[in-house]
Design a protein around this motif. Sequence first.
Motif, short mmCIF file in Angstrom:
data_model
loop_
_atom_site.label_atom_id
_atom_site.label_comp_id
_atom_site.label_asym_id
_atom_site.label_seq_id
_atom_site.Cartn_x
_atom_site.Cartn_y
_atom_site.Cartn_z
N VAL A 10 10.36 2.82 -15.17
CA VAL A 10 10.43 3.13 -13.92
C VAL A 10 9.20 4.13 -13.67
CG1 VAL A 10 11.18 4.77 -12.12
CG2 VAL A 10 12.90 3.08 -13.36
N MET A 11 8.66 5.04 -14.44
CA MET A 11 7.87 5.74 -14.43
C MET A 11 6.39 5.11 -14.52
SD MET A 11 8.80 8.85 -14.10
CE MET A 11 7.42 10.05 -14.42
N LEU A 12 6.32 4.05 -15.38
CA LEU A 12 4.88 3.16 -15.52
C LEU A 12 4.79 2.41 -14.32
CD1 LEU A 12 5.34 1.76 -19.17
CD2 LEU A 12 3.52 3.21 -18.20
N GLY A 13 6.17 1.91 -13.76
CA GLY A 13 6.08 1.32 -12.39
C GLY A 13 5.45 1.99 -11.27
N LEU A 14 5.69 3.50 -11.22
CA LEU A 14 5.29 4.48 -10.28
C LEU A 14 3.85 4.87 -10.42
CD1 LEU A 14 8.24 6.88 -9.95
CD2 LEU A 14 7.65 5.21 -8.17
N ALA A 15 3.53 4.73 -11.67
CA ALA A 15 2.02 5.02 -11.95
C ALA A 15 1.19 3.78 -11.58
CB ALA A 15 1.90 5.24 -13.72
N ALA A 16 1.63 2.49 -11.84
CA ALA A 16 1.16 1.36 -11.56
C ALA A 16 0.79 1.30 -10.02
CB ALA A 16 1.65 0.14 -12.00
N GLU A 17 2.03 1.82 -9.26
CA GLU A 17 2.09 1.79 -7.83
C GLU A 17 0.61 2.61 -7.35
OE1 GLU A 17 4.94 2.28 -3.94
OE2 GLU A 17 5.84 1.70 -5.74
N MET A 18 0.68 3.99 -7.90
CA MET A 18 -0.09 4.73 -7.57
C MET A 18 -1.76 4.24 -7.69
SD MET A 18 1.82 8.31 -8.73
CE MET A 18 0.27 9.19 -8.76
N VAL A 19 -1.85 3.91 -8.80
CA VAL A 19 -3.10 3.35 -9.10
C VAL A 19 -3.45 2.06 -8.12
CG1 VAL A 19 -4.62 1.82 -10.74
CG2 VAL A 19 -3.14 3.74 -11.49
N TRP A 20 -2.70 1.19 -7.86
CA TRP A 20 -2.89 0.45 -6.88
C TRP A 20 -3.14 0.72 -5.40
CZ3 TRP A 20 -3.96 -4.56 -6.72
CH2 TRP A 20 -3.72 -5.50 -5.57
N ARG A 25 -7.06 1.99 -1.05
CA ARG A 25 -7.65 2.94 -0.25
C ARG A 25 -9.17 3.04 -0.23
NH1 ARG A 25 -4.81 6.81 -1.83
NH2 ARG A 25 -3.04 6.66 -0.56
N LYS A 26 -9.51 2.88 -1.57
CA LYS A 26 -10.95 3.00 -1.94
C LYS A 26 -11.48 1.73 -1.30
CE LYS A 26 -14.26 3.34 -5.62
NZ LYS A 26 -14.61 3.43 -7.07
N PHE A 27 -10.94 0.52 -1.51
CA PHE A 27 -11.45 -0.74 -1.06
C PHE A 27 -11.69 -0.51 0.48
CE2 PHE A 27 -10.89 -4.85 0.70
CZ PHE A 27 -11.98 -5.44 0.18
N ARG A 28 -10.61 0.01 1.25
CA ARG A 28 -10.58 -0.24 2.75
C ARG A 28 -11.57 0.79 3.20
NH1 ARG A 28 -10.80 -2.62 7.11
NH2 ARG A 28 -9.67 -1.44 8.67
N SER A 29 -11.83 2.10 2.38
CA SER A 29 -12.83 3.12 3.12
C SER A 29 -14.02 2.54 2.93
CB SER A 29 -12.67 4.12 1.96
OG SER A 29 -11.50 4.78 2.37
N GLU A 30 -14.42 1.82 1.71
CA GLU A 30 -15.77 1.18 1.64
C GLU A 30 -16.13 0.17 2.83
OE1 GLU A 30 -15.78 -0.35 -2.19
OE2 GLU A 30 -15.96 1.72 -3.25
N ARG A 31 -15.10 -0.59 2.99
CA ARG A 31 -15.39 -1.48 4.07
C ARG A 31 -15.47 -0.96 5.41
NH1 ARG A 31 -11.32 -6.14 4.57
NH2 ARG A 31 -12.99 -6.97 5.85
N LEU A 32 -14.58 0.37 5.81
CA LEU A 32 -14.85 0.96 6.99
C LEU A 32 -16.12 1.48 6.96
CD1 LEU A 32 -11.43 2.64 7.36
CD2 LEU A 32 -12.27 0.70 8.67
N TYR A 33 -16.57 2.17 5.91
CA TYR A 33 -18.17 2.88 5.97
C TYR A 33 -19.13 1.54 6.25
CZ TYR A 33 -16.97 7.10 4.14
OH TYR A 33 -16.14 8.66 3.89
N GLU A 57 -7.70 8.64 9.77
CA GLU A 57 -6.41 8.36 9.53
C GLU A 57 -6.18 8.15 7.95
OE1 GLU A 57 -4.34 5.70 12.17
OE2 GLU A 57 -5.38 6.73 13.88
N LEU A 58 -6.88 7.17 7.64
CA LEU A 58 -6.94 6.79 6.03
C LEU A 58 -7.11 7.76 5.17
CD1 LEU A 58 -6.68 4.27 4.19
CD2 LEU A 58 -9.26 3.72 4.21
N GLN A 59 -7.74 8.84 5.47
CA GLN A 59 -8.26 9.74 4.74
C GLN A 59 -7.30 10.74 4.55
OE1 GLN A 59 -12.13 10.82 6.03
NE2 GLN A 59 -13.05 9.53 4.36
N PHE A 60 -6.53 10.90 5.63
CA PHE A 60 -5.30 11.98 5.51
C PHE A 60 -4.20 11.63 5.34
CE2 PHE A 60 -8.67 13.86 8.05
CZ PHE A 60 -9.10 15.04 7.44
#
Length: 60
Positions: A10-20, A25-33, A57-60
Amino acid sequence: MDKMKVTYEVMLGLAAEMVWDEALRKFRSERLYQKIDDALASGDVVAFQNLTDELKELQF
């Protein structure tokens, strides 16, 4: 031992979800910029406002 294995998985799954989530979020931010830069270059004030609002909205 099985309970520890389940907890670990479960912890591994949560960590993977956080990384994903962070990668998305980073990909979307780059596209928005990039779209914000394009809107500025073309003088599209409405698109600029909409895109910067979305970025805020994405940053907060």
